[in-house]
Design a protein around this motif. Structure first.
Motif, PDB file in Angstrom:
ATOM      1  N   HIS A   1       0.671  -1.151   0.272  1.00 18.97           N
ATOM      2  CA  HIS A   1       0.156  -0.199   0.253  1.00 18.97           C
ATOM      3  C   HIS A   1       0.945   0.933  -0.363  1.00 18.97           C
ATOM      4  N   ALA A   2       1.901   1.536   0.655  1.00 22.72           N
ATOM      5  CA  ALA A   2       2.379   2.383   1.211  1.00 22.72           C
ATOM      6  C   ALA A   2       3.520   2.510  -0.359  1.00 22.72           C
ATOM      7  N   GLU A   3       3.491   1.718  -0.761  1.00 25.36           N
ATOM      8  CA  GLU A   3       4.475   2.028  -2.579  1.00 25.36           C
ATOM      9  C   GLU A   3       3.951   1.507  -3.842  1.00 25.36           C
ATOM     10  N   HIS A   4       2.183   0.719  -3.438  1.00 25.21           N
ATOM     11  CA  HIS A   4       1.969   1.330  -4.734  1.00 25.21           C
ATOM     12  C   HIS A   4       0.264   1.504  -4.684  1.00 25.21           C
ATOM     13  N   GLY A   5      -0.254   1.283  -3.524  1.00 25.14           N
ATOM     14  CA  GLY A   5      -1.566   1.689  -3.260  1.00 25.14           C
ATOM     15  C   GLY A   5      -2.718   0.167  -2.888  1.00 25.14           C
ATOM     16  N   LEU A   6      -3.320  -0.063  -2.725  1.00 22.06           N
ATOM     17  CA  LEU A   6      -4.605  -0.566  -1.889  1.00 22.06           C
ATOM     18  C   LEU A   6      -5.944   0.362  -2.225  1.00 22.06           C
ATOM     19  N   ALA A   7      -7.328  -0.419  -2.486  1.00 19.93           N
ATOM     20  CA  ALA A   7      -8.515  -0.112  -2.699  1.00 19.93           C
ATOM     21  C   ALA A   7      -8.950  -0.851  -1.125  1.00 19.93           C
ATOM     22  N   GLY A   8      -8.652  -1.725  -0.778  1.00 21.27           N
ATOM     23  CA  GLY A   8      -9.461  -2.237   0.220  1.00 21.27           C
ATOM     24  C   GLY A   8      -9.012  -3.707   0.264  1.00 21.27           C
ATOM     25  N   PHE A   9      -9.954  -4.292   1.822  1.00 26.26           N
ATOM     26  CA  PHE A   9      -9.891  -6.060   1.684  1.00 26.26           C
ATOM     27  C   PHE A   9     -10.784  -6.553   1.204  1.00 26.26           C
ATOM     28  N   PHE A  10     -10.558  -7.686   1.195  1.00 20.54           N
ATOM     29  CA  PHE A  10     -11.718  -8.931   0.988  1.00 20.54           C
ATOM     30  C   PHE A  10     -11.993  -9.779   1.511  1.00 20.54           C
ATOM     31  N   ALA A  11     -12.424 -10.466   2.218  1.00 23.79           N
ATOM     32  CA  ALA A  11     -12.219 -12.171   2.683  1.00 23.79           C
ATOM     33  C   ALA A  11     -12.395 -13.124   1.578  1.00 23.79           C
ATOM     34  N   VAL A  12     -11.408 -14.689   1.626  1.00 28.10           N
ATOM     35  CA  VAL A  12     -11.379 -15.195   0.524  1.00 28.10           C
ATOM     36  C   VAL A  12     -12.324 -16.430   1.639  1.00 28.10           C
ATOM     37  N   ASP A  13     -12.714 -16.320   1.862  1.00 27.20           N
ATOM     38  CA  ASP A  13     -13.060 -18.229   3.258  1.00 27.20           C
ATOM     39  C   ASP A  13     -12.526 -18.094   4.007  1.00 27.20           C
ATOM     40  N   ARG A  14     -10.994 -18.701   4.264  1.00 24.04           N
ATOM     41  CA  ARG A  14     -10.367 -18.614   5.067  1.00 24.04           C
ATOM     42  C   ARG A  14      -8.953 -17.769   5.238  1.00 24.04           C
ATOM     43  N   PHE A  15      -9.014 -16.576   4.052  1.00 24.62           N
ATOM     44  CA  PHE A  15      -7.700 -16.488   3.681  1.00 24.62           C
ATOM     45  C   PHE A  15      -8.139 -14.510   3.657  1.00 24.62           C
TER      46      PHE A  15
ATOM     47  N   ALA B   1      -1.795 -25.979  -5.082  1.00 26.80           N
ATOM     48  CA  ALA B   1      -2.879 -25.857  -6.151  1.00 26.80           C
ATOM     49  C   ALA B   1      -4.517 -26.113  -5.334  1.00 26.80           C
ATOM     50  N   THR B   2      -5.096 -26.394  -5.156  1.00 27.79           N
ATOM     51  CA  THR B   2      -6.270 -26.263  -4.792  1.00 27.79           C
ATOM     52  C   THR B   2      -6.826 -24.311  -3.797  1.00 27.79           C
ATOM     53  N   VAL B   3      -5.639 -24.015  -3.804  1.00 25.86           N
ATOM     54  CA  VAL B   3      -6.174 -23.101  -2.572  1.00 25.86           C
ATOM     55  C   VAL B   3      -5.847 -22.222  -3.969  1.00 25.86           C
ATOM     56  N   MET B   4      -4.888 -21.873  -4.145  1.00 21.86           N
ATOM     57  CA  MET B   4      -3.996 -20.898  -5.388  1.00 21.86           C
ATOM     58  C   MET B   4      -5.341 -20.961  -6.313  1.00 21.86           C
ATOM     59  N   ARG B   5      -6.554 -21.954  -6.870  1.00 22.96           N
ATOM     60  CA  ARG B   5      -7.106 -22.205  -8.000  1.00 22.96           C
ATOM     61  C   ARG B   5      -8.898 -21.235  -7.552  1.00 22.96           C
ATOM     62  N   TYR B   6      -8.500 -21.531  -5.985  1.00 20.97           N
ATOM     63  CA  TYR B   6      -9.653 -20.844  -5.447  1.00 20.97           C
ATOM     64  C   TYR B   6      -9.254 -19.667  -5.688  1.00 20.97           C
ATOM     65  N   PHE B   7      -8.274 -18.486  -5.719  1.00 19.06           N
ATOM     66  CA  PHE B   7      -8.142 -17.121  -5.728  1.00 19.06           C
ATOM     67  C   PHE B   7      -8.376 -17.293  -6.544  1.00 19.06           C
ATOM     68  N   ASP B   8      -7.602 -17.759  -8.123  1.00 18.70           N
ATOM     69  CA  ASP B   8      -9.001 -17.827  -9.296  1.00 18.70           C
ATOM     70  C   ASP B   8      -9.701 -17.229  -9.872  1.00 18.70           C
ATOM     71  N   THR B   9     -10.900 -18.216  -9.224  1.00 18.51           N
ATOM     72  CA  THR B   9     -12.443 -18.761  -9.113  1.00 18.51           C
ATOM     73  C   THR B   9     -12.884 -17.207  -8.345  1.00 18.51           C
ATOM     74  N   ILE B  10     -12.404 -16.225  -7.437  1.00 16.89           N
ATOM     75  CA  ILE B  10     -13.194 -15.187  -6.306  1.00 16.89           C
ATOM     76  C   ILE B  10     -12.455 -13.792  -7.725  1.00 16.89           C
ATOM     77  N   ALA B  11     -11.623 -14.262  -7.906  1.00 17.36           N
ATOM     78  CA  ALA B  11     -10.101 -13.060  -8.604  1.00 17.36           C
ATOM     79  C   ALA B  11     -11.588 -13.062 -10.089  1.00 17.36           C
ATOM     80  N   ALA B  12     -11.767 -14.066 -10.717  1.00 19.94           N
ATOM     81  CA  ALA B  12     -13.098 -14.350 -12.043  1.00 19.94           C
ATOM     82  C   ALA B  12     -14.422 -13.647 -11.111  1.00 19.94           C
ATOM     83  N   ASP B  13     -14.394 -13.929 -10.388  1.00 18.96           N
ATOM     84  CA  ASP B  13     -15.942 -13.040  -9.774  1.00 18.96           C
ATOM     85  C   ASP B  13     -16.698 -12.123  -9.496  1.00 18.96           C
ATOM     86  N   LYS B  14     -15.020 -11.217  -9.042  1.00 20.94           N
ATOM     87  CA  LYS B  14     -15.087 -10.365  -8.985  1.00 20.94           C
ATOM     88  C   LYS B  14     -14.717  -8.694 -10.044  1.00 20.94           C
TER      89      LYS B  14
END
Length: 401
Positions: free
Chosen positions: A316-330, A356-369
């Motif tokens: 955030h200090a170097e590039h900037g974040l807009a906001g956080f969001f939950a991804v199940d347990r992450f 692999a399972t966790v990162m595929r799930y992040f992929d799915t959420i990224a697509a949803d958003k």
């Protein structure tokens, strides 16, 4: 959890039937391949040549004249090495010669007296306060005070002021007063009794501290966060300040209280995490990170998550974040450029079935958003297989953050 399972079923059903080149974890590695030369051996220590990695974190064996230490994570190893300098400094002071065994004995008598106040207050408070005043004082403590963490001194030591002296000595020596290093804690106890009951001055205690002593700082940003925390303050005061900071950044009272009451976070660790969120000004839904952190159920995980908070702050200090969001347990973040950002303070991340399972799930959420670009930041390195597979999935990987 049901949503997670359903999404994973969709991902796995739609995924091409390829043979994933998984790494075998756990594995043993050479310390020389994982650490810079200055961390392999020094005047006070040596690191065992063999390092165990569980797929995410390195587990080191640190040999020293003060005993062997099992250390989880490279960053904690840096801290332990720093602590050895403080241990050596304390050992150079012959406390028994300077002050005699009566110092410690006198301190123990003070503890016994203080315990009487804590365990049988009615016998000692009578004549000092009225029963009504005492009732209000106790009610205030119950309403305001939070759970004591697992790394703090007992109530008796706090009551007689010993813990304050111990915190001050630790800060002067450049170490965390809440460190789980028992060899360090034993020496801080002895040093603090000498100072508390015998008048040992800070000058005598710290004159022989080598320049290498100090809490391990891995980056300028981490140093900024440590500077935000006054570890000489009482734990209750730190918790109160942390709660106020959380409320000020829009975290709800209930979420703040659950996090503050999590005893797996030391006062220093909790303050470090809150400082990272507090300095991430303008980032939306910091409550999501607090709720995520509140589920922490071990000290190792607490240490992992406080470093995760620092990584998000650094970005955030170097590039900037807009906001956080939950991804199940992450937890993940949306950058100001609209990308998904995931931060993991890994030492050496391998490509396992779980990863692999966790990162595929992040992929799915990224697509949803609607996030087309995805960034993964890690503290250390990834295996060649992990880098290859993540690149194929469209992730931008940043190592050594």
């Amino acid at each position: 959890m049901i949503r997670l399972l359903l999404m994973l079923c969709v991902v796995l059903h739609c995924a091409p039937t390829v043979a994933w080149g998984y790494d075998q974890a756990p594995q043993n590695f050479r310390a020389a391949d994982m650490l810079p030369a200055e961390m392999l051996k020094g005047p006070q220590f040596s690191v065992d040549p063999t390092v165990r990695n569980d797929g995410y974190m390195n587990v080191y064996t640190l040999h020293s004249a003060y005993g062997d230490f099992t250390v989880v994570s490279t960053n904690l190893l840096k801290q332990r090495i720093c602590e050895l300098a403080a241990i050596e400094a304390i050992d150079k002071i012959d406390l028994s010669k300077e002050f005699g065994d009566s110092v410690v004995e006198g301190g123990q008598k003070m503890i016994e007296g203080a315990k009487k106040i804590v365990t049988r207050p009615d016998e000692v408070v009578t004549g000092v306060f009225s029963g009504i005043a005492t009732a209000f004082e106790r009610a205030e403590e119950n309403l305001v005070e939070s759970n004591r963490s697992q790394t703090e001194d007992g109530a008796a030591k706090n009551l007689i002021g010993f813990s304050k002296a111990k915190r001050e000595y630790a800060v002067e020596l450049g170490v965390d007063p809440y460190s789980t290093n028992q060899a360090l804690q034993e020496r801080l106890e002895k040093l603090s009794w000498a100072g508390y009951t015998g008048g040992l001055t800070f000058g005598l205690a710290t004159a022989v501290v080598p320049g290498a002593a100090g809490i391990a700082v891995t980056s300028v940003r981490y140093g900024e966060l440590i500077q935000e925390i006054d570890l000489t303050k009482a734990p209750a005061d730190l918790r109160r300040e942390n709660r106020e900071k959380l409320l000020a950044m829009g975290v709800g009272e209930s979420a703040a209280r659950v996090f503050i009451n999590n005893t797996f976070f030391s006062p220093s660790g909790q303050s470090f995490l809150v400082a990272a969120l507090d300095k991430s000004r303008g980032v939306a839904d910091r409550q999501a990170f607090v709720e995520f952190a509140a589920t922490t159920d071990s000290m190792d995980l607490a240490y992992f998550r406080q470093r995760m908070a620092a990584m998000y702050y650094t970005y955030h200090a170097e590039h900037g974040l807009a906001g956080f969001f939950a991804v199940d347990r992450f937890i993940a973040a949306r950058t100001k450029a609209g990308e998904m950002l995931v931060c993991f303070p890994l030492d050496y991340g391998m490509w396992t079935s779980a990863t692999a399972t966790v990162m595929r799930y992040f992929d799915t959420i990224a697509a949803d958003k609607g996030m087309r670009r995805k960034i993964l930041m890690v503290d250390g390195r990834l295996s060649p297989a992990a880098r290859k597979e993540l690149s194929a999935m469209g992730w931008t990987v940043r190592e050594g953050s």
